[in-house]
Design a protein around this motif. Structure first.
Motif, mmCIF file in Angstrom:
data_model
loop_
_atom_site.group_PDB
_atom_site.id
_atom_site.type_symbol
_atom_site.label_atom_id
_atom_site.label_comp_id
_atom_site.label_asym_id
_atom_site.label_seq_id
_atom_site.Cartn_x
_atom_site.Cartn_y
_atom_site.Cartn_z
ATOM 1 N N GLU A 1 4.444 0.231 7.127
ATOM 2 C CA GLU A 1 4.168 -0.493 5.650
ATOM 3 C C GLU A 1 2.984 -0.970 5.804
ATOM 4 O O GLU A 1 3.082 -1.670 4.619
ATOM 5 N N LYS A 2 2.213 -0.803 7.048
ATOM 6 C CA LYS A 2 0.497 -1.293 6.099
ATOM 7 C C LYS A 2 -0.147 -0.899 4.989
ATOM 8 O O LYS A 2 -0.546 -1.466 4.256
ATOM 9 N N TYR A 3 0.736 0.376 4.606
ATOM 10 C CA TYR A 3 -0.544 1.464 3.515
ATOM 11 C C TYR A 3 0.710 0.909 2.546
ATOM 12 O O TYR A 3 0.066 0.968 1.469
ATOM 13 N N ALA A 4 2.157 1.109 2.502
ATOM 14 C CA ALA A 4 2.534 0.714 2.167
ATOM 15 C C ALA A 4 2.362 -0.955 1.066
ATOM 16 O O ALA A 4 2.861 -1.051 -0.299
ATOM 17 N N ALA A 5 2.853 -1.230 1.938
ATOM 18 C CA ALA A 5 2.189 -3.075 1.252
ATOM 19 C C ALA A 5 0.283 -2.773 0.680
ATOM 20 O O ALA A 5 0.544 -3.929 -0.219
ATOM 21 N N ARG A 6 -0.888 -2.047 1.950
ATOM 22 C CA ARG A 6 -1.471 -2.221 0.460
ATOM 23 C C ARG A 6 -1.200 -1.394 -1.164
ATOM 24 O O ARG A 6 -1.845 -2.215 -1.930
ATOM 25 N N HIS A 7 -0.093 -0.811 -1.135
ATOM 26 C CA HIS A 7 -0.792 0.105 -1.926
ATOM 27 C C HIS A 7 0.202 -0.526 -3.674
ATOM 28 O O HIS A 7 0.009 -1.091 -4.244
ATOM 29 N N ARG A 8 1.276 -1.479 -2.451
ATOM 30 C CA ARG A 8 1.658 -2.705 -3.697
ATOM 31 C C ARG A 8 1.064 -3.506 -4.215
ATOM 32 O O ARG A 8 1.437 -4.259 -5.152
ATOM 33 N N ALA A 9 0.413 -3.587 -3.193
ATOM 34 C CA ALA A 9 -0.517 -5.356 -3.658
ATOM 35 C C ALA A 9 -1.601 -5.230 -4.643
ATOM 36 O O ALA A 9 -2.014 -5.130 -5.180
ATOM 37 N N ARG A 10 -1.830 -3.668 -4.857
ATOM 38 C CA ARG A 10 -2.489 -3.032 -5.795
ATOM 39 C C ARG A 10 -1.149 -3.115 -7.529
ATOM 40 O O ARG A 10 -2.437 -2.694 -8.215
ATOM 41 N N LEU B 1 6.056 2.507 -5.213
ATOM 42 C CA LEU B 1 6.009 3.734 -4.783
ATOM 43 C C LEU B 1 6.285 4.953 -5.048
ATOM 44 O O LEU B 1 6.917 4.825 -5.661
ATOM 45 N N THR C 1 0.027 6.441 -0.232
ATOM 46 C CA THR C 1 0.129 5.751 0.759
ATOM 47 C C THR C 1 -0.091 6.514 2.506
ATOM 48 O O THR C 1 -0.052 6.287 3.070
#
Length: 532
Positions: free
Chosen positions: A42-51, A55, A109
């Motif tokens: 979840e942490k890295y998926a959220a960071r990816h989406r924030a950019r 996915l 991610t």
């Protein structure tokens, strides 16, 4: 009539027990699939989406034609290893602009999409499928290159990834790279060696060495964009053939590229497809939880082939192996399915003849595994089981029609080879959660080791430690059982995925669509020497 009559008692206790055992195993597989889909978490998926990025599976979905299936391959790669399940790469087969394509997508991610040893193996398997079936390859790229912590296992064999791209192109098989983010070092060679390249504005960064490496190697100061940005590659280096304003535009352009390839789609099925007469949900209750209990493979066939219509070949001879002709999603297939597990001489000879016939008629073969191997014993050795088993293996090894294998139950010993296991290059090989594959069953293998140890002690005149023997047998059984499980096998890419039995017909249909991307032609006489 050749329509199969089912004798499956769906109201009986055996069916209920089999179904419950299968559902338990499916739950384990689905949990492992969940780990693969989660990627880096979840942490890295959220960071990816924030950019503002999609996915990997979202990219794949937008690339595909609407409402068309995606056959994901090797989703459990690296299961049971130190690396994340899925190996930071999504691969599979889907339809893009009406063309069946092989698609791969880095998962950024997971360590920035960097490749570990299992990523490499998974990518090479995907290229192998594309080459055999002449499928255009679309790479959705966002990778930091090799995971440097495992470079000793990646660098030397990793060159095959780029070799494959050039050989695919040389064979007239189109390759398309869509770059969404960093594509560094080895990752830069994917677009560098693809026929068509799309890069996303202010997102794609393609360079052999990033700014830190350039600074270390040359002392030069450079930023990402001037060193390898999409705008630079579109205007200056010429590496980018197409400049996309965002990810959605990049995927749209990739679809247009495929539409203009003029790559011939697979020929339409020669006959209309007719669903089986029996409910595919019933496939859950056919295979017993204990694989020592036999089951009728025709109950599986009846729920997979068109109209449950099956023409048996030599049904009264070598009855331990069921073979015959059917259609699957409108395409002709030959089917070999183990009935009672053991392969005798008659079964082996029947299989060899049937495989020759399929090659004469240019018909793909489907192998449904449930075998404990070739029969052993004095009478069978004297009767020629070695040469007859070799005849079957010879026929499988030299057959040129596409082979599709599904492991339903046991797949032990040389029977795994004779039924076209991984080493015999089936175009696709899938596993049911109920399956097992090993040199032999756990109890048999442990018993053999015990007998050998006893004989060795007796030869030396030493007493035999019964307590140690019992411990050894238990340990060996546990190890062999663990290493023959579908999750273990799939994690090491010994199959192309563990599938829900209810999806077998759909999966095989998608595989047939893929294999007809190349000419389906059998061998004519080139089987080598059959020992008679």
């Amino acid at each position: 009539m050749t329509v199969l009559a089912s004798r499956l008692d769906t109201a009986g206790p055996d069916y209920a027990a089999n179904r419950a055992a299968m559902l338990d195993r499916l739950a384990e597989v689905e949990a492992a699939h969940g780990q693969a889909v989660a990627g880096g978490g979840e942490k890295y998926a959220a960071r990816h989406r924030a950019r503002g990025k999609l996915l990997p599976r979202e990219r794949v979905e937008l690339l595909l034609d609407p409402d068309t299936p995606f056959l994901e391959l090797s989703p459990l790669a690296a299961w049971g290893t130190e690396y994340p399940v899925g190996a930071s790469l999504v691969t599979g087969i889907g339809t893009v602009s009406g063309v069946t394509c092989l698609i791969s997508a880095n998962d950024p991610t997971v360590r920035g999409g960097a490749s570990n040893p299992w990523t490499l193996r998974k990518a090479l398997r995907a290229h192998e499928i594309a080459r055999a079936d002449r499928l255009p390859v679309i790479s959705l790229v966002e990778s930091g290159g090799a995971d440097l912590t495992g470079q000793k296992e990646i660098f030397v064999p990793g060159g095959a990834l780029f070799r494959d791209l050039t050989r695919l192109s040389a064979a007239g098989i189109p390759t398309v790279a869509v770059v969404f983010g960093n594509s560094t070092a080895g990752g830069a060679y994917v677009p560098g060696m693809s026929d068509h390249v799309v890069m996303v504005k202010e997102r794609a960064k393609v360079f052999l060495g990033g700014p830190p490496l350039v600074r270390m190697a040359t002392g030069e100061e450079a930023d990402d964009e001037s060193l390898g940005g999409a705008d630079m590659h579109a205007r200056v280096s010429g590496l980018a053939d197409h400049f996309a304003v965002d990810e959605y535009d990049a995927l749209r352009q990739a679809r247009r590229i495929v539409a203009r390839l003029h790559h011939p789609p697979a020929p339409a099925a020669p006959w209309p497809s007719e669903p089986p007469r029996y409910d595919q949900d019933e496939l859950l209750g056919i295979v017993p939880g204990d694989l020592r209990v036999p089951f009728d493979p025709l109950e599986v066939v009846a729920r997979v082939v068109d109209g449950s219509d099956f023409d048996a070949f030599k049904p009264l001879y070598g009855a331990g192996l069921t073979v015959g002709w059917a259609r699957l999603h409108g395409r002709p297939v030959g089917i070999l399915a183990n009935a009672q597990g053991v392969l005798f001489s008659a079964e082996s000879q029947k299989a060899a003849q049937f495989i020759q016939l399929a090659n004469q008629r240019d018909i793909p073969l489907v192998f449904l595994h449930n075998t404990t191997g070739y029969m052993v014993g004095r009478a069978y050795e004297r009767g020629g089981i070695i040469k007859h088993g070799a005849m079957m293996i010879n026929a499988v090894a030299n057959s040129r029609v596409p082979h599709l294998s599904v492991l339903l139950g046991a797949s032990y010993g040389a029977g795994h080879y004779g039924m076209c296991g991984r080493a015999y290059d089936p175009r696709f090989l899938f596993t049911w959660p109920s399956a097992r594959a090993a040199v032999m069953g756990p109890k048999q293998l442990a018993g053999v080791l015990s007998i050998v140890a006893r004989a060795s002690a007796a030869e030396k005149g030493l007493p035999y430690d019964e307590e140690a023997d019992a411990g050894l047998r238990e340990a060996v059984e546990r190890q062999v059982e663990a290493e023959s499980l579908p999750l273990f096998l799939s994690g090491r890419l010994y199959d192309d995925g563990v599938i829900d039995p209810r999806d077998t017909r759909t999966v095989l249909g998608l595989c047939l669509d893929a294999v007809y991307g190349a000419p389906v032609e059998g061998v004519r006489g080139g089987f080598g020497v059959f020992r008679m």
